[in-house]
Motif scaffolding. Structure first.
Motif, PDB file in Angstrom:
ATOM      1  N   VAL A   1     -15.791  -8.052  -0.393  1.00  0.00           N
ATOM      2  CA  VAL A   1     -14.567  -7.192  -0.780  1.00  0.00           C
ATOM      3  C   VAL A   1     -13.053  -7.590  -0.816  1.00  0.00           C
ATOM      4  O   VAL A   1     -12.473  -6.665  -1.377  1.00  0.00           O
ATOM      5  N   GLY A   2     -12.835  -8.281   0.398  1.00  0.00           N
ATOM      6  CA  GLY A   2     -11.454  -8.353   0.434  1.00  0.00           C
ATOM      7  C   GLY A   2     -10.440  -9.770  -0.774  1.00  0.00           C
ATOM      8  O   GLY A   2      -9.423  -9.184  -0.770  1.00  0.00           O
ATOM      9  N   ILE A   3     -11.753 -10.113  -0.759  1.00  0.00           N
ATOM     10  CA  ILE A   3     -11.467 -11.130  -2.234  1.00  0.00           C
ATOM     11  C   ILE A   3     -12.135 -10.221  -4.070  1.00  0.00           C
ATOM     12  O   ILE A   3     -11.179 -10.258  -4.891  1.00  0.00           O
ATOM     13  N   TRP A   4     -12.984 -10.928  -4.839  1.00  0.00           N
ATOM     14  CA  TRP A   4     -13.865 -10.818  -5.428  1.00  0.00           C
ATOM     15  C   TRP A   4     -13.298  -8.987  -5.724  1.00  0.00           C
ATOM     16  O   TRP A   4     -12.900  -8.787  -6.976  1.00  0.00           O
ATOM     17  N   PHE A   5     -13.781  -8.201  -4.952  1.00  0.00           N
ATOM     18  CA  PHE A   5     -13.006  -6.868  -5.410  1.00  0.00           C
ATOM     19  C   PHE A   5     -12.108  -6.640  -4.882  1.00  0.00           C
ATOM     20  O   PHE A   5     -11.355  -5.990  -5.942  1.00  0.00           O
ATOM     21  N   ALA A   6     -11.367  -7.362  -4.430  1.00  0.00           N
ATOM     22  CA  ALA A   6     -10.115  -6.323  -4.495  1.00  0.00           C
ATOM     23  C   ALA A   6      -8.813  -7.209  -5.438  1.00  0.00           C
ATOM     24  O   ALA A   6      -8.188  -6.696  -5.933  1.00  0.00           O
TER      25      ALA A   6
ATOM     26  N   ILE B   1       0.825  -1.376   0.520  1.00  0.00           N
ATOM     27  CA  ILE B   1      -0.076   0.196   0.146  1.00  0.00           C
ATOM     28  C   ILE B   1       0.681   1.312   0.122  1.00  0.00           C
ATOM     29  O   ILE B   1       0.728   1.883  -0.735  1.00  0.00           O
ATOM     30  N   ALA B   2       2.284   1.187   0.560  1.00  0.00           N
ATOM     31  CA  ALA B   2       2.776   2.618   0.461  1.00  0.00           C
ATOM     32  C   ALA B   2       3.741   2.790  -0.391  1.00  0.00           C
ATOM     33  O   ALA B   2       3.830   3.790  -0.564  1.00  0.00           O
ATOM     34  N   LEU B   3       3.985   1.640  -0.826  1.00  0.00           N
ATOM     35  CA  LEU B   3       4.484   1.835  -2.217  1.00  0.00           C
ATOM     36  C   LEU B   3       3.977   2.436  -3.297  1.00  0.00           C
ATOM     37  O   LEU B   3       4.490   3.044  -4.270  1.00  0.00           O
TER      38      LEU B   3
ATOM     39  N   ILE C   1      -4.859   1.947  -8.191  1.00  0.00           N
ATOM     40  CA  ILE C   1      -5.650   1.413  -7.397  1.00  0.00           C
ATOM     41  C   ILE C   1      -5.482  -0.078  -6.729  1.00  0.00           C
ATOM     42  O   ILE C   1      -5.382  -0.638  -6.234  1.00  0.00           O
ATOM     43  N   ILE C   2      -4.095  -0.400  -7.235  1.00  0.00           N
ATOM     44  CA  ILE C   2      -3.959  -1.282  -6.321  1.00  0.00           C
ATOM     45  C   ILE C   2      -3.543  -0.647  -4.868  1.00  0.00           C
ATOM     46  O   ILE C   2      -3.305  -2.067  -3.908  1.00  0.00           O
ATOM     47  N   THR C   3      -3.076   0.193  -4.711  1.00  0.00           N
ATOM     48  CA  THR C   3      -3.458   0.906  -3.642  1.00  0.00           C
ATOM     49  C   THR C   3      -4.815   0.737  -2.246  1.00  0.00           C
ATOM     50  O   THR C   3      -4.343  -0.008  -1.608  1.00  0.00           O
ATOM     51  N   VAL C   4      -6.019   0.783  -3.596  1.00  0.00           N
ATOM     52  CA  VAL C   4      -7.288   0.850  -2.640  1.00  0.00           C
ATOM     53  C   VAL C   4      -7.135  -1.135  -2.975  1.00  0.00           C
ATOM     54  O   VAL C   4      -7.742  -1.659  -1.692  1.00  0.00           O
ATOM     55  N   GLY C   5      -6.888  -1.937  -3.963  1.00  0.00           N
ATOM     56  CA  GLY C   5      -7.174  -3.170  -3.835  1.00  0.00           C
ATOM     57  C   GLY C   5      -6.418  -4.001  -2.368  1.00  0.00           C
ATOM     58  O   GLY C   5      -6.737  -4.949  -2.197  1.00  0.00           O
ATOM     59  N   SER C   6      -5.108  -3.176  -2.437  1.00  0.00           N
ATOM     60  CA  SER C   6      -4.644  -3.702  -1.083  1.00  0.00           C
ATOM     61  C   SER C   6      -4.839  -3.543  -0.328  1.00  0.00           C
ATOM     62  O   SER C   6      -4.924  -4.547   0.898  1.00  0.00           O
ATOM     63  N   PHE C   7      -5.461  -2.710   0.538  1.00  0.00           N
ATOM     64  CA  PHE C   7      -6.171  -1.795   1.338  1.00  0.00           C
ATOM     65  C   PHE C   7      -7.145  -3.202   1.535  1.00  0.00           C
ATOM     66  O   PHE C   7      -7.419  -3.712   2.851  1.00  0.00           O
ATOM     67  N   LEU C   8      -7.918  -3.053   0.817  1.00  0.00           N
ATOM     68  CA  LEU C   8      -9.266  -3.902   1.030  1.00  0.00           C
ATOM     69  C   LEU C   8      -8.763  -5.106   1.417  1.00  0.00           C
ATOM     70  O   LEU C   8      -9.427  -6.117   1.567  1.00  0.00           O
ATOM     71  N   ALA C   9      -7.822  -6.096   0.689  1.00  0.00           N
ATOM     72  CA  ALA C   9      -7.391  -7.253   1.065  1.00  0.00           C
ATOM     73  C   ALA C   9      -6.792  -7.437   2.149  1.00  0.00           C
ATOM     74  O   ALA C   9      -7.198  -8.993   2.750  1.00  0.00           O
ATOM     75  N   LEU C  10      -6.304  -6.042   3.066  1.00  0.00           N
ATOM     76  CA  LEU C  10      -5.887  -6.795   4.681  1.00  0.00           C
ATOM     77  C   LEU C  10      -7.794  -6.798   4.654  1.00  0.00           C
ATOM     78  O   LEU C  10      -7.119  -7.317   6.210  1.00  0.00           O
ATOM     79  N   LEU C  11      -9.302  -6.918   4.255  1.00  0.00           N
ATOM     80  CA  LEU C  11     -10.604  -7.044   4.856  1.00  0.00           C
ATOM     81  C   LEU C  11     -10.188  -8.578   5.196  1.00  0.00           C
ATOM     82  O   LEU C  11     -11.614  -9.556   5.817  1.00  0.00           O
ATOM     83  N   ARG C  12      -9.525  -9.068   4.026  1.00  0.00           N
ATOM     84  CA  ARG C  12     -11.030 -10.447   4.274  1.00  0.00           C
ATOM     85  C   ARG C  12     -10.014 -11.594   5.462  1.00  0.00           C
ATOM     86  O   ARG C  12     -11.004 -12.436   5.565  1.00  0.00           O
ATOM     87  N   SER C  13      -9.231 -10.754   5.671  1.00  0.00           N
ATOM     88  CA  SER C  13      -8.819 -11.969   7.281  1.00  0.00           C
ATOM     89  C   SER C  13      -9.843 -11.712   8.314  1.00  0.00           C
ATOM     90  O   SER C  13      -9.319 -12.431   8.983  1.00  0.00           O
TER      91      SER C  13
END
Length: 388
Positions: free
Chosen positions: A62-67, A13-15, A44-56
């Motif tokens: 949101v965390g898998i399909w949308f990310a 996300i930071a990078l 888009i990668i920034t947003v997608g990586s942030f949403l991926a944190l929600l899967r756990s």
């Protein structure tokens, strides 16, 4: 700090956010669309990586399909940016990837669901990335260092995703998207963060070279007409002059607009500028691709031609003279006709200097002015290295 999945995602996300911001700032000064597309991809990668944190935490849609959909979209932006950078059209068939991803939403949630989804998603990203790398291959001319680096980074990134797809689909690798489980997921997260950094650096170097190239082109061009300026003509002329021989003579044409001062006096400098632009357009349209055309200053232009005979020079000069007279009559009304006087010098010796040719053409131009203007006069003899 342990490189657990969450830490890797935060690093990504930071990078990605830093890369998006930097490329957006560059776009603000350069206005090259590829920068904007690449910046959008990293955003888009920034947003997608942030949403991926929600899967756990159980937010699987949101965390898998949308990310994952955002990750595919980001690589689509990268491909679009490369296509814009290379001035290449991308087929609309690539939109089928978006349709394929939507069809993936219909997959039943069986035990093999994670493996199939990861494999298909990886195939999509591999296709987008490898095609972007293919667009950057040299086409008979060397690429900049940044573009070459970007090409190979995208190639390796695409091959990694292709290998990941094969591993997930064919080898039965253990994958748990919901819990970031399995060695394949861990390796993918590490590769993703490294790829973000390397792709961003390569894109920055690529556009820096393009900007320097553009600055060099602007420095070599007359700002009004877009033709070469005097300095660029002097730099490019020796290579063209060196090709001259008895079998392949060359020619230099010196052009001056007759009664141009009346245009500025009666209609203003804006009208005069439009007339100069019209002449430069005629030169670009009528001259062969290997000719050099430059504006020396004011209403004086020069053309340097290779492999032409006296009759070809006379024909070209007459074409330009008549076409410009027609344009000038329609554009401005003046007491005396606005026309072209042209002086030409022919040469067959490769050791000639531009200055000697200019002097001979200037003498012929003076004769054309003295003879009544609106005409072309060719220097009576071929200029040689020993001509006075």
């Amino acid at each position: 700090m342990a490189l657990d999945p969450s830490t890797l995602l935060i690093l990504t996300i930071a990078l990605a956010a830093a890369a998006s911001l930097y490329l957006a700032i560059e776009w603000g000064s350069v206005r090259e669309r590829s920068l904007l597309l690449w910046s959008s991809g990293f955003a888009i990668i920034t947003v997608g990586s942030f949403l991926a944190l929600l899967r756990s935490r159980g937010y699987l849609v949101v965390g898998i399909w949308f990310a994952n959909g955002l990750l595919i979209a980001a690589h689509g932006c990268f491909l679009a940016g490369v296509a814009w950078f290379t001035r290449t059209r991308v087929s609309r068939w690539w939109w089928l990837i978006a349709l394929l991803w939507l069809l993936m939403l219909l997959l039943p949630a069986h035990a093999w669901w994670s493996r199939v989804m990861l494999g298909l998603q990886s195939l999509m990203i591999a296709a987008l990335t490898l095609h972007a790398s293919l667009l950057l291959r040299p086409h008979g001319a060397s690429l900049s260092v940044g573009a070459v680096q970007l090409r190979y980074v995208l190639l390796i990134h695409g091959l990694f995703y292709l290998a990941k797809a094969v591993s997930a689909l064919a080898l039965g690798a253990f994958v748990d998207l919901a819990a970031f489980g399995g060695a394949l997921i861990q390796v993918s997260l590490v590769e993703g963060s490294m790829a973000v950094m390397l792709i961003a650096l390569s894109m920055t170097g690529t556009e820096r070279h393009r900007r320097e190239e553009r600055i060099g082109q602007l420095a070599a061009r007359d700002p009004l007409t877009g033709l070469l300026n005097r300095r660029a003509l002097q730099a490019g002329a020796p290579a063209l002059l060196a090709q001259a021989s008895e079998a392949h003579p060359g020619a230099l044409l010196l052009i001056d607009i007759d009664n141009f001062k009346q245009v500025n006096d009666l209609h203003g400098h804006a009208a005069g500028d439009k007339l100069l632009e019209a002449l430069s357009t005629l030169l670009r349209d009528e001259l062969p691709a290997d000719a050099l055309a430059a504006r020396l200053g004011g209403d004086e232009f020069v053309i340097l031609l290779r492999d032409v005979r006296a009759e070809q020079v006379a024909h070209l000069g007459e074409q330009l003279r008549m076409a410009f007279a027609h344009v000038a009559r329609k554009a401005v009304a003046t007491p005396d006709a606005v026309s072209l006087s042209v002086g030409a010098s022919l040469y067959t010796t490769p050791a000639l200097t531009l200055e000697k040719l200019m002097a001979a053409a200037d003498a012929a131009l003076y004769d054309a002015k003295r003879a009544g203007r609106d005409r072309l006069i060719v220097s009576p003899a071929h200029i040689t290295a020993t001509s006075p």
